[in-house]
Design an enzyme around this catalytic site. Structure first.
Site, mmCIF file in Angstrom:
data_model
loop_
_atom_site.group_PDB
_atom_site.id
_atom_site.type_symbol
_atom_site.label_atom_id
_atom_site.label_comp_id
_atom_site.label_asym_id
_atom_site.label_seq_id
_atom_site.Cartn_x
_atom_site.Cartn_y
_atom_site.Cartn_z
ATOM 1 N N LYS A 1 0.708 -1.413 -0.018
ATOM 2 C CA LYS A 1 0.052 0.086 -0.095
ATOM 3 C C LYS A 1 0.808 1.384 -0.005
ATOM 4 C CE LYS A 1 -2.397 -2.383 -0.770
ATOM 5 N NZ LYS A 1 -3.164 -2.330 -2.277
ATOM 6 N N GLY B 1 2.420 1.983 -2.691
ATOM 7 C CA GLY B 1 2.612 2.668 -4.053
ATOM 8 C C GLY B 1 3.303 1.614 -5.297
ATOM 9 N N TRP C 1 2.291 1.744 -8.739
ATOM 10 C CA TRP C 1 2.861 2.787 -9.474
ATOM 11 C C TRP C 1 4.301 2.761 -9.704
ATOM 12 C CZ3 TRP C 1 3.006 8.477 -6.732
ATOM 13 C CH2 TRP C 1 3.178 9.177 -7.840
ATOM 14 N N HIS D 1 7.735 -7.664 -1.441
ATOM 15 C CA HIS D 1 7.256 -7.021 -0.147
ATOM 16 C C HIS D 1 8.265 -7.609 0.924
ATOM 17 C CE1 HIS D 1 3.812 -4.864 -1.830
ATOM 18 N NE2 HIS D 1 3.169 -5.854 -1.709
ATOM 19 N N ARG E 1 6.133 5.467 1.960
ATOM 20 C CA ARG E 1 4.788 6.232 1.853
ATOM 21 C C ARG E 1 4.756 6.797 3.304
ATOM 22 N NH1 ARG E 1 -1.157 5.057 -0.338
ATOM 23 N NH2 ARG E 1 -1.616 7.155 -0.844
ATOM 24 N N TYR F 1 6.820 8.200 -1.900
ATOM 25 C CA TYR F 1 5.514 8.279 -2.577
ATOM 26 C C TYR F 1 5.384 9.885 -2.796
ATOM 27 C CZ TYR F 1 0.404 7.671 -3.761
ATOM 28 O OH TYR F 1 -0.719 7.612 -4.488
ATOM 29 N N LYS G 1 -7.663 6.067 -4.382
ATOM 30 C CA LYS G 1 -7.859 7.597 -4.495
ATOM 31 C C LYS G 1 -6.255 8.090 -5.065
ATOM 32 C CE LYS G 1 -10.842 9.374 -0.970
ATOM 33 N NZ LYS G 1 -10.960 10.094 0.151
HETATM 34 P P1 A3P Z 1 -4.826 4.799 -1.824
HETATM 35 O O1 A3P Z 1 -5.542 3.617 -1.181
HETATM 36 O O2 A3P Z 1 -4.459 5.791 -0.867
HETATM 37 O O3 A3P Z 1 -5.584 5.433 -3.009
HETATM 38 P P2 A3P Z 1 0.347 -0.776 -3.642
HETATM 39 O O4 A3P Z 1 -0.020 -0.497 -5.338
HETATM 40 O O5 A3P Z 1 1.367 -0.616 -2.755
HETATM 41 O O6 A3P Z 1 -0.986 -1.427 -3.586
HETATM 42 O O7 A3P Z 1 -0.540 0.769 -3.196
HETATM 43 C C1 A3P Z 1 -2.042 1.077 -3.448
HETATM 44 C C2 A3P Z 1 -2.020 2.837 -3.276
HETATM 45 O O8 A3P Z 1 -1.257 3.373 -4.310
HETATM 46 C C3 A3P Z 1 -3.350 3.138 -3.083
HETATM 47 O O9 A3P Z 1 -3.669 4.246 -2.498
HETATM 48 C C4 A3P Z 1 -3.656 3.256 -4.605
HETATM 49 O O10 A3P Z 1 -4.721 4.187 -5.258
HETATM 50 C C5 A3P Z 1 -2.326 4.042 -5.193
HETATM 51 N N1 A3P Z 1 -1.836 3.813 -6.502
HETATM 52 C C6 A3P Z 1 -1.994 3.162 -7.444
HETATM 53 N N2 A3P Z 1 -1.750 3.449 -8.624
HETATM 54 C C7 A3P Z 1 -1.212 4.573 -8.506
HETATM 55 C C8 A3P Z 1 -0.463 5.586 -9.424
HETATM 56 N N3 A3P Z 1 -0.281 5.222 -10.643
HETATM 57 N N4 A3P Z 1 -0.127 6.794 -8.922
HETATM 58 C C9 A3P Z 1 -0.516 7.103 -7.673
HETATM 59 N N5 A3P Z 1 -0.743 6.307 -6.891
HETATM 60 C C10 A3P Z 1 -1.239 5.054 -6.902
#
Ligand code: A3P
Length: 321
Positions: A67, A69, A72, A133, A155, A221, A288
Site C-alpha cells: 500500500k 505505491g 505505481w 514485499h 509512503r 511516494y 484515490k
Molecule cells: P490509496 O488507497 O491511498 O488510494 P500498492 O500499489 O502498494 O498496493 O498501493 C496502493 C495505493 O497506491 C493506493 O493508494 C492506490 O490508489 C495508489 N496508486 C495506485 N496506482 C497509482 C498511481 N499510478 N499513482 C499514484 N498512486 C497510485
C-alpha cells in the site's frame, strides 16, 4: 515428486505451529517469521523464493511495503527500463496490469512452483525485473551478494494505514467481521500487518540504501507526487539508463509519467476487470491515489499516537516523513 511435496507441506505445517500467531486484518491469521508478519499462504512461496532464487547482477527488483505505491513504482520502473523495447503506440499497459508486467516473487512467481523458470517469467530479459514485499533482512542471500539493483518506495505511514484499511475491507471474507478502524489502527501501531512491522521494513531498506546507494534507491511516494519528472530522471540514472538530451526534448520523461499516472492507469479496461494470481481484483489497487487522505479518517488521538511512534522509530535515522 508427490511424496517430497507432502513431506515439505508437513514440515511447513510443523513450522507454522511453532510461530507466534495473531488474527490478521481481513483474510487469514498472520505468523511471525524471521521478525515479520506473514500469512500461512505466503510462507511456502516465500521460503521457496528465499531458498532457490538466483540473482543476476543485471536484475532489477522493485521493493515496497504493501500500500505504499507498489503498482505505481512497477509501472514507472517497467516503462523507464524497457522504453526502447516497445513502440510508442504499443503501450503494454493497455493489455496488462502493472502486476502482470512486473511479478511478485513471493506472492506470484513462487506460488505454484518452487523452482520456476525465471527467464521465461519476465516480459523482457537482461535486465530481468521482479518485485517483492519481503523485508531487506529476509531477502535471499543471492540478492544481497549480487550487484542487482533494488528500487524501494515508501509512503507516509498515515496514508499507508488508511490505504491498507480500505484494501482489507475489499478483501474481507464476508463471513468474518473486519476489525473496527480503532482495532486495525492499534494492530498497525503494534506492527501487526502483512510484512510488518512497517518501521522495521522501511528502516531495513533505508539503512541498506545509505550503506549501498549504488545498489538501493530509496524513494518516497510523496516526492513522486510532488515532482514526478525529477524522480523519473533519478530512477533512470540509477538504473543505468539515463534519458538522453534528445529524449528529454521529445518529452519522453513526461510521457512515461503520464502513462503511469493514477488517472491514466485507473481508467484502463485491463485494470478494471479480472483477478490477480492470489485472487485480488485488479481494480482494488486503484483507490484515490492522493497524499494526505488520512486527514479524512484518523482522529486527533490516532494522529498523536502515530506521530509519537514515527518520531520514536525514526529518531536518529535521518529519515523523515
Ligand atoms: P490509496 O488507497 O491511498 O488510494 P500498492 O500499489 O502498494 O498496493 O498501493 C496502493 C495505493 O497506491 C493506493 O493508494 C492506490 O490508489 C495508489 N496508486 C495506485 N496506482 C497509482 C498511481 N499510478 N499513482 C499514484 N498512486 C497510485
Amino acid at each position: 515428486t508427490q511424496d517430497a511435496e507432502k513431506s515439505w507441506d508437513d514440515e511447513l505445517q510443523q513450522l507454522v505451529e511453532t510461530l507466534p500467531k495473531e488474527q490478521g486484518w481481513s483474510i487469514s491469521n498472520l505468523y511471525l517469521y524471521q521478525g515479520f508478519w506473514c500469512s500461512a499462504l505466503t510462507l511456502k512461496p516465500l521460503i521457496s523464493f528465499q531458498t532457490h532464487f538466483q540473482a543476476f547482477d543485471s536484475d532489477v527488483i522493485v521493493a515496497t511495503f504493501p500500500k505504499c505505491g507498489t503498482t505505481w513504482l512497477k509501472a514507472l520502473t517497467f516503462s523507464t527500463l524497457y522504453r526502447d523495447r516497445f513502440a510508442r503506440d504499443e503501450n503494454p499497459f493497455l493489455s496488462s496490469t502493472p502486476h502482470q508486467l512486473v511479478r511478485f516473487l513471493e506472492q506470484d512467481v513462487y506460488v505454484n512452483n518452487p523452482c520456476p523458470d525465471l527467464d521465461n517469467i519476465c516480459v523482457y530479459n537482461k535486465p530481468r525485473l521482479f518485485s517483492t514485499h519481503v523485508p531487506y533482512a529476509s531477502l535471499p542471500t543471492s540478492i544481497k551478494d549480487s550487484r542487482c539493483k533494488i528500487v524501494y518506495l515508501c509512503r507516509n505511514p498515515m496514508d499507508m494505514f488508511v490505504s491498507l484499511w480500505h484494501f482489507a475491507e475489499k478483501l474481507r471474507d464476508e463471513s468474518k467481521e473486519l476489525p473496527s478502524l480503532d482495532e486495525a489502527f492499534d494492530k498497525s501501531c503494534r506492527g501487526i500487518h502483512a510484512f510488518g512491522p512497517f518501521f522495521d521494513h522501511v528502516l531495513g531498506y533505508w539503512k541498506a540504501s545509505q550503506e549501498n546507494p549504488d545498489q538501493i534507491l530509496f524513494l518516497k511516494y510523496e516526492d513522486l507526487k510532488e515532482d514526478i519528472s525529477c524522480e523519473v530522471k533519478q530512477l533512470a540514472m540509477f538504473l543505468g539508463v539515463p534519458f538522453t538530451e534528445d529524449e528529454e526534448k521529445q518529452g519522453v520523461v513526461e510521457e512515461i509519467a503520464k502513462i503511469c499516472s493514477f488517472e491514466e492507469l485507473k481508467k484502463l479496461e485491463v485494470n478494471n476487470k479480472g483477478l490477480d494470481v492470489i485472487g485480488i481484483p485488479h481494480k482494488d489497487f486503484f483507490r484515490k491515489g492522493k497524499v494526505g487522505d488520512w486527514k479524512n479518517y484518523l482522529t486527533p488521538y490516532m494522529v498523536e499516537r502515530l506521530e509519537k511512534l514515527i518520531h520514536q522509530k525514526l529518531e536518529s535515522s535521518g529519515l523523515t516523513f
